[in-house]
Design an enzyme around this catalytic site. Structure first.
Site, PDB file in Angstrom:
ATOM      1  N   GLY A 296       0.794  -1.215   0.000  1.00  0.00           N
ATOM      2  CA  GLY A 296       0.000   0.000   0.000  1.00  0.00           C
ATOM      3  C   GLY A 296       0.824   1.262   0.000  1.00  0.00           C
ATOM      4  CB  CYS A 297      -0.358   4.743  -0.369  1.00  0.00           C
ATOM      5  SG  CYS A 297       0.238   6.406  -0.504  1.00  0.00           S
TER       6      CYS A 297
END
Length: 275
Positions: free
Chosen positions: A111-112
């Site tokens: 994820g980010c």
């Protein structure tokens, strides 16, 4: 597309003011896919503001633990296409070989803010211990945060962009970088400081956002002993800051703030409990 897009863009809109709707326009931030490519392999793609891209590439590689100095990143090539922007670099000093081995063991996409990690366990990164003796006056820290809006060129135009800044309490110098993503802004700041040989241990990282764990991890990787922000931290961010010895100051509003970890670096703070 052959030129880097502008970081901001004026667009038309309908604005309702005082019960009247009329044609208007507003300057808004641009958001562009930016791919980081090391040795021909794409490491991550971020949605980011297309500004200070070389700082972004070097800072990202630094805070993600791929390099320890800008020389190890080599030259950064900026390639613009209709699909977005690619930042290409070949790591040096044995880092490319280590990176290839790391890629081979990667389990999947992430994820980010936690890019290129190998597993869930790797999300809890081993952080350096921040044990320097830096201390700052509370009123000086407040004044530094009050100076930050003036350094936010793109946010003055759009009111929609985060900033990460570094403040040196001795010289008073303030350097800032901006992006629609708070962690992108911090990566750009890390890159700018690394390229200018500015030591993070000499000052404070200022953020216009909440403090999530990846910001603490990136600031620790930079070597910053203090991080201060306008919004609250997450619980994991507090635990990470406590563990690595970082002073975490948050909810800075006017002359008020809260110290969550290692308060000894902030001088003149109120010692009594405040509900």
């Amino acid at each position: 597309m052959t030129e880097t897009p502008s970081p901001t863009l004026r667009v038309e809109c309908l604005a309702r003011r005082h019960d009247v709707t009329a044609r208007s326009s507003r300057v808004i931030p641009e958001e562009t896919p930016v791919a980081f490519t090391f040795g021909g392999s794409t490491h991550a793609v971020m949605m980011a503001t297309p500004a200070d891209l070389e700082d972004f590439a070097i800072g990202f590689a630094l805070t993600e633990g791929l390099i320890d100095s800008p020389e190890q990143a080599g030259d950064v090539e900026i390639v613009v296409s209709d699909a977005g922007i690619e930042l290409r670099a070949w790591l040096k000093g044995g880092r490319q070989e280590a990176y290839v081995e790391r890629r081979r063991s990667m389990a999947g996409p992430t994820g980010c803010g936690l890019c290129g990690i190998e597993s869930l366990e790797a999300a809890t990164r081993v952080l350096p211990t921040l044990d320097n003796a830096l201390s700052v006056r509370a009123d000086a820290l407040i004044e530094a945060m009050e100076r930050l809006p003036a350094a936010q060129k793109y946010n003055q135009e759009t009111r929609a962009i985060h900033a990460a800044a570094f403040w040196n309490p001795v010289s008073g110098a303030l350097i800032a970088r901006e992006d629609v993503g708070r962690h992108n802004a911090l990566d750009k700041l890390a890159g700018a400081m690394t390229r200018q040989a500015i030591a993070a241990k000499q000052g404070v990282v200022l953020m216009t956002s909440r403090v999530s764990v990846e910001l603490v991890q990136k600031a620790a990787r930079m070597g910053a002993p203090i991080i201060a922000a306008v919004s609250a931290p997450t619980a994991l961010a507090v635990r990470n800051a406590q563990h690595c010895g970082m002073t975490l100051v948050a909810v800075m509003r006017g002359r008020d703030f809260e110290i969550f970890t290692h308060p000894g670096r902030i001088l003149e703070q109120v010692s009594a409990h405040v509900a």
